[in-house]
Design an enzyme around this catalytic site. Structure first.
Site, PDB file in Angstrom:
ATOM      1  N   ARG A 177      -5.255-100.228 133.895  1.00 48.63           N
ATOM      2  CA  ARG A 177      -4.282 -99.680 134.861  1.00 48.63           C
ATOM      3  C   ARG A 177      -4.833 -98.475 135.625  1.00 48.63           C
ATOM      4  NH1 ARG A 177       0.560-102.331 133.349  1.00 48.63           N
ATOM      5  NH2 ARG A 177       0.580-102.768 131.125  1.00 48.63           N
ATOM      6  N   HIS A 232       4.881 -95.223 141.083  1.00 48.48           N
ATOM      7  CA  HIS A 232       5.007 -95.906 139.795  1.00 48.48           C
ATOM      8  C   HIS A 232       6.003 -95.152 138.935  1.00 48.48           C
ATOM      9  CE1 HIS A 232       1.742 -98.610 140.631  1.00 48.48           C
ATOM     10  NE2 HIS A 232       1.044 -97.571 141.079  1.00 48.48           N
ATOM     11  N   TYR A 243       9.614 -97.392 131.124  1.00 41.60           N
ATOM     12  CA  TYR A 243      10.094 -97.552 132.505  1.00 41.60           C
ATOM     13  C   TYR A 243      11.492 -96.985 132.750  1.00 41.60           C
ATOM     14  CZ  TYR A 243       6.105-100.705 132.667  1.00 41.60           C
ATOM     15  OH  TYR A 243       4.843-101.222 132.608  1.00 41.60           O
ATOM     16  N   ASN A 272       5.719 -99.910 145.170  1.00 39.80           N
ATOM     17  CA  ASN A 272       5.353-100.058 143.763  1.00 39.80           C
ATOM     18  C   ASN A 272       4.890-101.503 143.618  1.00 39.80           C
ATOM     19  OD1 ASN A 272       5.033-100.265 141.046  1.00 39.80           O
ATOM     20  ND2 ASN A 272       7.054 -99.451 140.490  1.00 39.80           N
ATOM     21  N   ASP A 275      -5.716-104.652 151.822  1.00 36.18           N
ATOM     22  CA  ASP A 275      -6.018-104.978 153.226  1.00 36.18           C
ATOM     23  C   ASP A 275      -4.779-104.830 154.105  1.00 36.18           C
ATOM     24  OD1 ASP A 275      -8.648-105.542 152.602  1.00 36.18           O
ATOM     25  OD2 ASP A 275      -8.365-107.712 152.511  1.00 36.18           O
ATOM     26  N   HIS A 331      -3.272-103.204 140.429  1.00 40.81           N
ATOM     27  CA  HIS A 331      -4.570-103.112 139.762  1.00 40.81           C
ATOM     28  C   HIS A 331      -5.498-104.282 140.084  1.00 40.81           C
ATOM     29  CE1 HIS A 331      -2.213-100.132 137.740  1.00 40.81           C
ATOM     30  NE2 HIS A 331      -1.396-101.041 137.229  1.00 40.81           N
TER      31      HIS A 331
HETATM   32  O1  CA2 Z   1       4.969 -97.843 136.153  1.00 43.22           O
HETATM   33  C1  CA2 Z   1       5.100 -98.649 137.082  1.00 43.22           C
HETATM   34  O2  CA2 Z   1       5.959 -98.537 137.958  1.00 43.22           O
HETATM   35  C2  CA2 Z   1       4.208 -99.905 137.104  1.00 43.22           C
HETATM   36  O3  CA2 Z   1       3.967-100.245 138.460  1.00 43.22           O
HETATM   37  C3  CA2 Z   1       4.956-101.006 136.406  1.00 43.22           C
HETATM   38  C4  CA2 Z   1       4.144-102.288 136.259  1.00 43.22           C
HETATM   39  C5  CA2 Z   1       2.776-101.999 135.646  1.00 43.22           C
HETATM   40  O4  CA2 Z   1       1.983-103.193 135.629  1.00 43.22           O
HETATM   41  C6  CA2 Z   1       2.027-100.919 136.407  1.00 43.22           C
HETATM   42  O5  CA2 Z   1       0.802-100.658 135.740  1.00 43.22           O
HETATM   43  C7  CA2 Z   1       2.845 -99.638 136.459  1.00 43.22           C
HETATM   44  C8  CA2 Z   1       4.872-103.280 135.368  1.00 43.22           C
HETATM   45  C9  CA2 Z   1       6.249-103.653 135.823  1.00 43.22           C
HETATM   46  C10 CA2 Z   1       6.918-104.407 134.703  1.00 43.22           C
HETATM   47  O6  CA2 Z   1       8.308-104.372 134.877  1.00 43.22           O
HETATM   48  C11 CA2 Z   1       9.093-104.450 133.764  1.00 43.22           C
HETATM   49  C12 CA2 Z   1      10.371-104.904 133.953  1.00 43.22           C
HETATM   50  C13 CA2 Z   1      11.235-104.966 132.889  1.00 43.22           C
HETATM   51  C14 CA2 Z   1      10.835-104.579 131.656  1.00 43.22           C
HETATM   52  C15 CA2 Z   1       9.568-104.129 131.468  1.00 43.22           C
HETATM   53  C16 CA2 Z   1       8.692-104.059 132.529  1.00 43.22           C
END
Ligand code: CA2
Length: 165
Positions: A120, A109, A32, A83, A96, A89
């Site tokens: 995902r 994302h 990320y 986001n 909606d 998912h």
């Molecule tokens: O890649 C993205 O922006 C996601 O939306 C991030 C989501 C994930 O479930 C999607 O499939 C893709 C997860 C967000 C988790 O946020 C975190 C925050 C701090 C550390 C790690 C993850």
């Protein structure tokens, strides 16, 4: 509030962030990136300002609150960047709510969900969004702002996205 060349006021872009994104910058930087959500907010505001646009940056860990942000955007935004994080998912309620918007909606994302686990690969957001930008880290958000700005400058922009003078 930002103005367009015809001098009518343009409503802000809503940038809506889902669960756990408030913790960005603390874990999994290889997936990320290292930017915190506060840093992304600032970069988005600067990018939008370059287009003469303002942003409203929102985050919630609650599905219903995300739905409420989207409902509010119907009357108070010129476009939406979302986001939905994990709810991307799973959430028919968010799908909606997006379907009720007559605005450009860009799904973003940080990572590229298509390259990750099978669960995902389904995006309920993508089923209703105007377009999706994924896998580019913070640039996914910045390019989404460019996309909303291009939409608003183009012939598809509806009068609805502008406030009356
Ligand atoms: O890649 C993205 O922006 C996601 O939306 C991030 C989501 C994930 O479930 C999607 O499939 C893709 C997860 C967000 C988790 O946020 C975190 C925050 C701090 C550390 C790690 C993850």
């Amino acid at each position: 509030m930002a103005k367009n060349p015809s001098n009518s006021k343009i409503l802000p872009i809503y940038i809506i962030n889902g669960p756990n994104l408030n913790l960005l910058g603390t874990r999994q930087p290889e997936i990320y990136g290292r930017a915190t959500l506060g840093e992304i907010e600032k970069l988005c505001a600067e990018r939008a300002k370059g287009h003469g646009l303002a942003t409203v940056f929102l985050q919630s860990n609650k599905e219903g609150e995300l739905v409420e942000f989207l409902q509010e955007a119907r009357a108070t935004a010129s476009g939406v960047i979302i986001n939905a994080a994990g709810y991307t998912h799973t959430s028919v309620a968010i799908l909606d709510a997006i379907e009720m918007l007559k605005l450009p909606v860009i799904e973003v994302h940080l990572s590229n969900p298509a390259r990750r686990e099978d669960f995902r690969h389904l995006s309920f957001v993508a089923k209703a969004a105007t377009g999706s930008i994924t896998g580019l880290g913070v640039n996914s958000y910045l390019l989404a702002i460019d996309a909303v700005a291009a939409f608003l400058a183009g012939p598809q922009a509806k009068e609805k996205t502008r406030k009356k003078k």
